[in-house]
Motif scaffolding. Structure first.
Motif, mmCIF file in Angstrom:
data_model
loop_
_atom_site.group_PDB
_atom_site.id
_atom_site.type_symbol
_atom_site.label_atom_id
_atom_site.label_comp_id
_atom_site.label_asym_id
_atom_site.label_seq_id
_atom_site.Cartn_x
_atom_site.Cartn_y
_atom_site.Cartn_z
ATOM 1 N N ILE A 22 0.839 -1.201 0.000
ATOM 2 C CA ILE A 22 0.000 0.000 0.000
ATOM 3 C C ILE A 22 0.877 1.255 0.000
ATOM 4 N N GLU A 23 1.968 1.235 0.764
ATOM 5 C CA GLU A 23 2.888 2.380 0.764
ATOM 6 C C GLU A 23 3.534 2.563 -0.612
ATOM 7 N N VAL A 24 3.930 1.455 -1.237
ATOM 8 C CA VAL A 24 4.503 1.535 -2.584
ATOM 9 C C VAL A 24 3.461 2.073 -3.558
ATOM 10 N N LEU A 25 2.216 1.655 -3.389
ATOM 11 C CA LEU A 25 1.126 2.135 -4.240
ATOM 12 C C LEU A 25 0.951 3.647 -4.113
ATOM 13 N N LYS A 26 1.068 4.161 -2.900
ATOM 14 C CA LYS A 26 0.958 5.606 -2.684
ATOM 15 C C LYS A 26 2.077 6.359 -3.405
ATOM 16 N N VAL A 27 3.292 5.834 -3.295
ATOM 17 C CA VAL A 27 4.435 6.494 -3.941
ATOM 18 C C VAL A 27 4.286 6.456 -5.458
ATOM 19 N N SER A 29 1.564 6.274 -7.139
ATOM 20 C CA SER A 29 0.483 7.185 -7.517
ATOM 21 C C SER A 29 0.966 8.627 -7.560
ATOM 22 N N ALA A 30 1.793 9.000 -6.601
ATOM 23 C CA ALA A 30 2.356 10.354 -6.602
ATOM 24 C C ALA A 30 3.256 10.562 -7.817
ATOM 25 N N PHE A 31 4.060 9.554 -8.153
ATOM 26 C CA PHE A 31 4.900 9.637 -9.354
ATOM 27 C C PHE A 31 4.051 9.761 -10.606
ATOM 28 N N LEU A 32 2.947 9.039 -10.651
ATOM 29 C CA LEU A 32 2.064 9.101 -11.816
ATOM 30 C C LEU A 32 1.477 10.495 -11.982
ATOM 31 N N ILE A 33 1.036 11.086 -10.891
ATOM 32 C CA ILE A 33 0.461 12.433 -10.956
ATOM 33 C C ILE A 33 1.519 13.429 -11.428
ATOM 34 N N ALA A 34 2.725 13.321 -10.884
ATOM 35 C CA ALA A 34 3.796 14.240 -11.287
ATOM 36 C C ALA A 34 4.184 14.029 -12.748
ATOM 37 N N SER A 35 4.278 12.789 -13.155
ATOM 38 C CA SER A 35 4.665 12.481 -14.538
ATOM 39 C C SER A 35 3.597 12.942 -15.527
ATOM 40 N N ALA A 36 2.348 12.685 -15.203
ATOM 41 C CA ALA A 36 1.262 13.104 -16.100
ATOM 42 C C ALA A 36 1.165 14.623 -16.170
ATOM 43 N N MET A 68 2.005 -0.536 -13.555
ATOM 44 C CA MET A 68 2.575 -0.978 -12.287
ATOM 45 C C MET A 68 1.556 -0.818 -11.153
ATOM 46 N N ILE A 69 0.829 0.284 -11.153
ATOM 47 C CA ILE A 69 -0.185 0.520 -10.127
ATOM 48 C C ILE A 69 -1.291 -0.524 -10.239
ATOM 49 N N GLY A 70 -1.705 -0.825 -11.465
ATOM 50 C CA GLY A 70 -2.742 -1.841 -11.654
ATOM 51 C C GLY A 70 -2.299 -3.206 -11.176
ATOM 52 N N GLY A 71 -1.070 -3.596 -11.507
ATOM 53 C CA GLY A 71 -0.555 -4.888 -11.056
ATOM 54 C C GLY A 71 -0.423 -4.958 -9.548
ATOM 55 N N LEU A 72 0.013 -3.872 -8.955
ATOM 56 C CA LEU A 72 0.152 -3.835 -7.499
ATOM 57 C C LEU A 72 -1.216 -3.895 -6.809
ATOM 58 N N ALA A 73 -2.204 -3.228 -7.378
ATOM 59 C CA ALA A 73 -3.551 -3.275 -6.808
ATOM 60 C C ALA A 73 -4.112 -4.697 -6.862
#
Length: 86
Positions: A22-27, A29-36, A68-73
Protein backbone atom coordinates in the motif's frame (compact mmCIF):
# COMPACT_ATOMS: atom_id res chain seq x y z
CA UNK A 1 0.21 -25.25 19.18
CA UNK A 2 3.00 -24.95 16.63
CA UNK A 3 0.51 -24.95 13.75
CA UNK A 4 -1.47 -22.11 15.33
CA UNK A 5 1.71 -20.11 15.85
CA UNK A 6 2.74 -20.67 12.23
CA UNK A 7 -0.69 -19.55 11.01
CA UNK A 8 -0.53 -16.47 13.22
CA UNK A 9 2.95 -15.65 11.91
CA UNK A 10 1.76 -16.17 8.34
CA UNK A 11 -1.17 -13.81 8.98
CA UNK A 12 1.16 -11.17 10.39
CA UNK A 13 3.51 -11.62 7.44
CA UNK A 14 0.67 -11.11 4.98
CA UNK A 15 -0.53 -8.01 6.88
CA UNK A 16 2.96 -6.49 6.79
CA UNK A 17 3.28 -7.31 3.10
CA UNK A 18 -0.07 -5.62 2.36
CA UNK A 19 0.98 -2.55 4.35
CA UNK A 20 4.24 -2.37 2.41
CA UNK A 21 2.48 -2.73 -0.94
CA UNK A 22 0.00 0.00 0.00
CA UNK A 23 2.89 2.38 0.76
CA UNK A 24 4.50 1.54 -2.58
CA UNK A 25 1.13 2.14 -4.24
CA UNK A 26 0.96 5.61 -2.68
CA UNK A 27 4.44 6.49 -3.94
CA UNK A 28 3.72 5.20 -7.45
CA UNK A 29 0.48 7.18 -7.52
CA UNK A 30 2.36 10.35 -6.60
CA UNK A 31 4.90 9.64 -9.35
CA UNK A 32 2.06 9.10 -11.82
CA UNK A 33 0.46 12.43 -10.96
CA UNK A 34 3.80 14.24 -11.29
CA UNK A 35 4.67 12.48 -14.54
CA UNK A 36 1.26 13.10 -16.10
CA UNK A 37 1.33 16.76 -15.05
CA UNK A 38 4.79 17.29 -16.50
CA UNK A 39 3.77 15.52 -19.70
CA UNK A 40 0.74 17.76 -20.12
CA UNK A 41 2.93 20.79 -19.57
CA UNK A 42 5.28 19.62 -22.31
CA UNK A 43 2.38 18.97 -24.69
CA UNK A 44 1.31 22.61 -24.44
CA UNK A 45 4.64 23.74 -25.90
CA UNK A 46 3.67 23.20 -29.52
CA UNK A 47 6.64 24.69 -31.37
CA UNK A 48 9.41 23.11 -29.31
CA UNK A 49 10.68 19.82 -30.76
CA UNK A 50 12.56 18.87 -27.58
CA UNK A 51 9.39 19.35 -25.52
CA UNK A 52 7.57 17.02 -27.94
CA UNK A 53 10.12 14.23 -27.39
CA UNK A 54 10.10 14.78 -23.65
CA UNK A 55 6.31 14.51 -23.75
CA UNK A 56 6.58 11.20 -25.63
CA UNK A 57 8.88 9.87 -22.91
CA UNK A 58 6.46 11.23 -20.28
CA UNK A 59 3.54 9.41 -21.88
CA UNK A 60 5.55 6.19 -21.89
CA UNK A 61 6.50 6.70 -18.22
CA UNK A 62 2.90 7.48 -17.25
CA UNK A 63 1.59 4.36 -18.97
CA UNK A 64 4.28 2.25 -17.34
CA UNK A 65 3.41 3.65 -13.92
CA UNK A 66 -0.28 3.04 -14.58
CA UNK A 67 0.43 -0.62 -15.40
CA UNK A 68 2.58 -0.98 -12.29
CA UNK A 69 -0.19 0.52 -10.13
CA UNK A 70 -2.74 -1.84 -11.65
CA UNK A 71 -0.56 -4.89 -11.06
CA UNK A 72 0.15 -3.84 -7.50
CA UNK A 73 -3.55 -3.27 -6.81
CA UNK A 74 -4.30 -6.79 -8.07
CA UNK A 75 -1.52 -8.22 -5.87
CA UNK A 76 -2.92 -6.39 -2.81
CA UNK A 77 -6.40 -7.68 -3.57
CA UNK A 78 -5.13 -11.28 -3.82
CA UNK A 79 -3.24 -10.97 -0.53
CA UNK A 80 -6.31 -9.57 1.23
CA UNK A 81 -8.38 -12.44 -0.15
CA UNK A 82 -5.77 -14.90 1.12
CA UNK A 83 -5.81 -13.21 4.51
CA UNK A 84 -9.60 -13.44 4.63
CA UNK A 85 -9.56 -17.15 3.75
CA UNK A 86 -7.22 -18.04 6.63
Amino acid sequence: MVVKTAKRMNKEYIKEKVDFYIEVLKVLSAFLIASAGGTLGMLFKRNDELAFWIAIVGIWASLTLLLMIGGLAIKIELLLKELKDE
